[in-house]
Write a protein that holds these residues in place. Structure first.
Motif, PDB file in Angstrom:
ATOM      1  N   ARG A  95       2.047  -0.638  15.940  1.00 20.43           N
ATOM      2  CA  ARG A  95       2.639   0.432  15.122  1.00 20.43           C
ATOM      3  C   ARG A  95       3.550   1.335  15.939  1.00 20.43           C
ATOM      4  O   ARG A  95       4.603   1.774  15.469  1.00 20.43           O
ATOM      5  CB  ARG A  95       1.538   1.290  14.489  1.00 20.43           C
ATOM      6  CG  ARG A  95       0.740   0.642  13.421  1.00 20.43           C
ATOM      7  CD  ARG A  95      -0.272   1.607  12.826  1.00 20.43           C
ATOM      8  NE  ARG A  95       0.335   2.841  12.357  1.00 20.43           N
ATOM      9  CZ  ARG A  95      -0.300   3.755  11.648  1.00 20.43           C
ATOM     10  NH1 ARG A  95      -1.576   3.588  11.341  1.00 20.43           N
ATOM     11  NH2 ARG A  95       0.307   4.852  11.245  1.00 20.43           N
ATOM     12  N   TYR A 147      -6.487  -2.014   7.964  1.00 25.20           N
ATOM     13  CA  TYR A 147      -5.761  -1.031   8.774  1.00 25.20           C
ATOM     14  C   TYR A 147      -5.066  -1.712   9.943  1.00 25.20           C
ATOM     15  O   TYR A 147      -3.901  -1.456  10.226  1.00 25.20           O
ATOM     16  CB  TYR A 147      -6.713   0.040   9.291  1.00 25.20           C
ATOM     17  CG  TYR A 147      -6.077   0.984  10.283  1.00 25.20           C
ATOM     18  CD1 TYR A 147      -5.236   2.004   9.859  1.00 25.20           C
ATOM     19  CD2 TYR A 147      -6.305   0.842  11.652  1.00 25.20           C
ATOM     20  CE1 TYR A 147      -4.639   2.862  10.762  1.00 25.20           C
ATOM     21  CE2 TYR A 147      -5.716   1.695  12.568  1.00 25.20           C
ATOM     22  CZ  TYR A 147      -4.886   2.707  12.118  1.00 25.20           C
ATOM     23  OH  TYR A 147      -4.289   3.545  13.030  1.00 25.20           O
ATOM     24  N   GLN A 150      -2.195  -4.464   8.200  1.00 29.16           N
ATOM     25  CA  GLN A 150      -1.296  -4.205   7.079  1.00 29.16           C
ATOM     26  C   GLN A 150      -0.329  -3.047   7.316  1.00 29.16           C
ATOM     27  O   GLN A 150       0.776  -3.044   6.754  1.00 29.16           O
ATOM     28  CB  GLN A 150      -2.102  -3.961   5.804  1.00 29.16           C
ATOM     29  CG  GLN A 150      -3.019  -5.113   5.401  1.00 29.16           C
ATOM     30  CD  GLN A 150      -2.274  -6.399   5.103  1.00 29.16           C
ATOM     31  OE1 GLN A 150      -1.096  -6.392   4.767  1.00 29.16           O
ATOM     32  NE2 GLN A 150      -2.960  -7.523   5.216  1.00 29.16           N
ATOM     33  N   VAL A 151      -0.710  -2.067   8.125  1.00 26.53           N
ATOM     34  CA  VAL A 151       0.215  -0.955   8.368  1.00 26.53           C
ATOM     35  C   VAL A 151       1.399  -1.447   9.198  1.00 26.53           C
ATOM     36  O   VAL A 151       2.558  -1.166   8.884  1.00 26.53           O
ATOM     37  CB  VAL A 151      -0.495   0.227   9.055  1.00 26.53           C
ATOM     38  CG1 VAL A 151       0.483   1.394   9.226  1.00 26.53           C
ATOM     39  CG2 VAL A 151      -1.708   0.672   8.248  1.00 26.53           C
ATOM     40  N   THR A 154       3.565  -3.644   6.997  1.00 28.23           N
ATOM     41  CA  THR A 154       4.403  -2.847   6.100  1.00 28.23           C
ATOM     42  C   THR A 154       5.591  -2.253   6.837  1.00 28.23           C
ATOM     43  O   THR A 154       6.723  -2.272   6.342  1.00 28.23           O
ATOM     44  CB  THR A 154       3.572  -1.732   5.457  1.00 28.23           C
ATOM     45  OG1 THR A 154       2.477  -2.301   4.747  1.00 28.23           O
ATOM     46  CG2 THR A 154       4.417  -0.899   4.497  1.00 28.23           C
ATOM     47  N   ARG A 155       5.341  -1.722   8.021  1.00 28.72           N
ATOM     48  CA  ARG A 155       6.439  -1.128   8.777  1.00 28.72           C
ATOM     49  C   ARG A 155       7.480  -2.174   9.159  1.00 28.72           C
ATOM     50  O   ARG A 155       8.691  -1.918   9.099  1.00 28.72           O
ATOM     51  CB  ARG A 155       5.908  -0.437  10.045  1.00 28.72           C
ATOM     52  CG  ARG A 155       5.078   0.796   9.760  1.00 28.72           C
ATOM     53  CD  ARG A 155       4.982   1.710  10.957  1.00 28.72           C
ATOM     54  NE  ARG A 155       6.263   2.359  11.246  1.00 28.72           N
ATOM     55  CZ  ARG A 155       6.433   3.293  12.177  1.00 28.72           C
ATOM     56  NH1 ARG A 155       5.405   3.686  12.914  1.00 28.72           N
ATOM     57  NH2 ARG A 155       7.617   3.831  12.394  1.00 28.72           N
ATOM     58  N   TYR A 166       6.378  -7.327   0.581  1.00 24.48           N
ATOM     59  CA  TYR A 166       5.545  -6.274   0.007  1.00 24.48           C
ATOM     60  C   TYR A 166       4.483  -6.834  -0.947  1.00 24.48           C
ATOM     61  O   TYR A 166       3.339  -6.377  -0.965  1.00 24.48           O
ATOM     62  CB  TYR A 166       6.413  -5.275  -0.753  1.00 24.48           C
ATOM     63  CG  TYR A 166       6.987  -4.149   0.079  1.00 24.48           C
ATOM     64  CD1 TYR A 166       6.882  -4.116   1.476  1.00 24.48           C
ATOM     65  CD2 TYR A 166       7.642  -3.082  -0.530  1.00 24.48           C
ATOM     66  CE1 TYR A 166       7.414  -3.086   2.210  1.00 24.48           C
ATOM     67  CE2 TYR A 166       8.174  -2.031   0.203  1.00 24.48           C
ATOM     68  CZ  TYR A 166       8.067  -2.039   1.573  1.00 24.48           C
ATOM     69  OH  TYR A 166       8.596  -1.004   2.307  1.00 24.48           O
ATOM     70  N   ILE A 169       1.432  -8.010   0.859  1.00 26.67           N
ATOM     71  CA  ILE A 169       0.614  -6.900   1.354  1.00 26.67           C
ATOM     72  C   ILE A 169      -0.265  -6.357   0.231  1.00 26.67           C
ATOM     73  O   ILE A 169      -1.482  -6.178   0.393  1.00 26.67           O
ATOM     74  CB  ILE A 169       1.519  -5.795   1.926  1.00 26.67           C
ATOM     75  CG1 ILE A 169       2.241  -6.304   3.184  1.00 26.67           C
ATOM     76  CG2 ILE A 169       0.712  -4.528   2.237  1.00 26.67           C
ATOM     77  CD1 ILE A 169       3.417  -5.472   3.615  1.00 26.67           C
ATOM     78  N   VAL A 226      -0.048   2.690   4.541  1.00 28.98           N
ATOM     79  CA  VAL A 226       0.816   1.684   3.909  1.00 28.98           C
ATOM     80  C   VAL A 226       1.611   2.315   2.774  1.00 28.98           C
ATOM     81  O   VAL A 226       2.821   2.111   2.653  1.00 28.98           O
ATOM     82  CB  VAL A 226      -0.020   0.483   3.404  1.00 28.98           C
ATOM     83  CG1 VAL A 226       0.790  -0.368   2.439  1.00 28.98           C
ATOM     84  CG2 VAL A 226      -0.480  -0.367   4.583  1.00 28.98           C
ATOM     85  N   TYR A 229       4.483   4.306   4.063  1.00 25.33           N
ATOM     86  CA  TYR A 229       5.606   3.549   4.619  1.00 25.33           C
ATOM     87  C   TYR A 229       6.329   2.694   3.577  1.00 25.33           C
ATOM     88  O   TYR A 229       7.364   2.108   3.880  1.00 25.33           O
ATOM     89  CB  TYR A 229       5.136   2.650   5.764  1.00 25.33           C
ATOM     90  CG  TYR A 229       4.816   3.406   7.033  1.00 25.33           C
ATOM     91  CD1 TYR A 229       5.788   4.182   7.661  1.00 25.33           C
ATOM     92  CD2 TYR A 229       3.549   3.360   7.613  1.00 25.33           C
ATOM     93  CE1 TYR A 229       5.506   4.884   8.823  1.00 25.33           C
ATOM     94  CE2 TYR A 229       3.254   4.060   8.781  1.00 25.33           C
ATOM     95  CZ  TYR A 229       4.237   4.818   9.376  1.00 25.33           C
ATOM     96  OH  TYR A 229       3.968   5.515  10.521  1.00 25.33           O
ATOM     97  N   LYS A 237       3.721  -0.383  -5.438  1.00 19.25           N
ATOM     98  CA  LYS A 237       3.189   0.834  -4.824  1.00 19.25           C
ATOM     99  C   LYS A 237       2.173   1.493  -5.744  1.00 19.25           C
ATOM    100  O   LYS A 237       1.134   1.988  -5.288  1.00 19.25           O
ATOM    101  CB  LYS A 237       4.335   1.803  -4.521  1.00 19.25           C
ATOM    102  CG  LYS A 237       3.891   3.068  -3.811  1.00 19.25           C
ATOM    103  CD  LYS A 237       5.093   3.935  -3.442  1.00 19.25           C
ATOM    104  CE  LYS A 237       4.670   5.203  -2.726  1.00 19.25           C
ATOM    105  NZ  LYS A 237       5.847   6.025  -2.343  1.00 19.25           N
TER     106      LYS A 237
END
Length: 378
Positions: A95, A147, A150-151, A154-155, A166, A169, A226, A229, A237
């Motif tokens: 990250r 965690y 997926q973060v 996503t980034r 997306y 995810i 997530v 971002y 979303k």
């Protein structure tokens, strides 16, 4: 309370750390491991960058850059990282690479992010499309992993891949919600074996036996980060927001009314041996305050999260010989593997793991929650 003591605590952690000997990585210190890329250091890098974003003090950025620079080589390869283990924990520290690439322009940080993304593209998956937690844990999904992977995922999609994955995810979060969420308890189980073969897994559901606080904490942080971002405010979303809202609202009932924290085994309250645990409480406090700030949960959760954060400070932030320490942190917990049947997912197992001070799995989320509190008070 006087929150300036937290600034002193953070400064001490940085002052006593070198890249090869981070004071906050108690797990590595105890095991005598050589320094290598890991999610524990990743927690601290993320939290320290959050402090930098709030204070704009270049000393924090220089510290982070110096630390990560030690682990990332010029060609983008990473000290101690092995793609072939397919361990989603190793994705987490990635990250910080996006932030360092933007702040410093060092191309090696972009190359390292590409390397970690390469792992995700090849990561083994369950029949539902979820990433395996590790290669050594076939078909297993752990809440922590949402965690860990997926973060970053996503980034990368947001910044480098035009948001193309997306849907993948969101699908993975939805699968966890469908298979790991107990509608009566309003909690998610720590682990799920899609194949139902692991010794700790229920033979009908594949689920583990208990609700471990830190795994739930990782999950809430994974969801809110997530969502934060996501570059598109669309139906995908909205699906994540709905899951996050249900998760946070379900957790509120388990806050201890006197100490304002959560228990190590969430639904077992004051059962003998259970204890109020710092890392998971800090994660949920962070998720509540950030979710309220983003407007995706009721605004009252900003105050609930602050109350949990203050509960941690009152219970576990202490000073000894002029040095501040943060206690009440479960050192580690997991499920299996086959040759470690002690890690069976029972209440008795979770309360048996060591409780330590100043480990980054607690201090990182604590600092992250602190930065949310800083934004709340403005």
């Amino acid at each position: 309370m006087d929150y300036s003591v937290i600034d002193r605590y953070i400064d001490r952690l940085m002052a006593d750390t070198t890249p090869d000997k981070p004071i906050w990585n108690i797990e590595n210190i105890k095991s005598g491991k050589k320094p290598g890329w890991n999610y524990i250091d990743g927690c601290m890098m993320t939290s320290l960058y959050s402090i930098y974003q709030q204070k704009k003090d270049r000393a924090y950025l220089d510290f982070i850059d110096g630390f990560v620079d030690y682990y990332v080589f010029a060609d983008g390869s990473i000290r101690g990282y092995e793609l072939e283990t397919y361990n989603v924990d190793n994705i987490n520290e990635g990250r910080i690479l996006f932030d360092l690439y933007r702040e410093t322009g060092k191309e090696k940080y972009r190359k390292a992010a590409d390397l970690l993304y390469k792992q995700l593209l090849a990561q083994p998956r369950t029949g539902t499309g979820n990433f395996w937690h590790k290669k050594i844990y076939p078909n297993q999904v752990w809440l922590d992993g949402l965690y860990m992977a997926q973060v970053f995922y996503t980034r990368y999609e947001t910044e480098f891949n035009d948001c193309k994955n997306y849907a993948d995810i969101v699908k993975q979060f939805k699968s966890v919600c469908d298979n790991m969420y107990d509608k009566k308890k309003k909690l998610d189980y720590h682990g799920w074996d899609w194949s139902k073969k692991a010794f700790w897994a229920d033979k009908e559901t594949g689920l583990s036996k208990s609700f471990w606080l830190r795994s739930v904490g990782w999950y809430t942080v994974g969801l809110v980060d997530v969502i934060g971002y996501f570059a598109k405010n669309d139906e995908l979303k909205a699906e994540l927001v709905a899951i996050f809202r249900d998760t946070i609202e379900g957790l509120e009932q388990y806050i201890d009314k006197d100490k304002h924290m959560f228990y190590q085994v969430v639904d077992q309250g004051g059962r003998e041996g259970n204890y109020l645990e710092t890392s998971g409480s800090a994660m949920i406090a962070y998720a509540m305050m950030k979710g309220a700030r983003l407007g995706i949960i009721d605004s009252r959760f900003a105050d609930v999260g602050e109350e949990v954060f203050n509960g941690i400070c009152n219970q576990y932030l202490t000073e000894t010989d002029g040095k501040l320490n943060l206690g009440g942190i479960c050192l580690m917990a997991g499920l299996g593997p086959e040759n470690n049947r002690r890690r069976d997912g029972t209440f008795e197992y979770y309360i048996s793991e060591p409780v330590v001070e100043n480990d980054a799995k607690g201090t990182g989320p604590f600092v992250m929650a602190y930065t949310e509190l800083m934004q709340k008070s403005r």
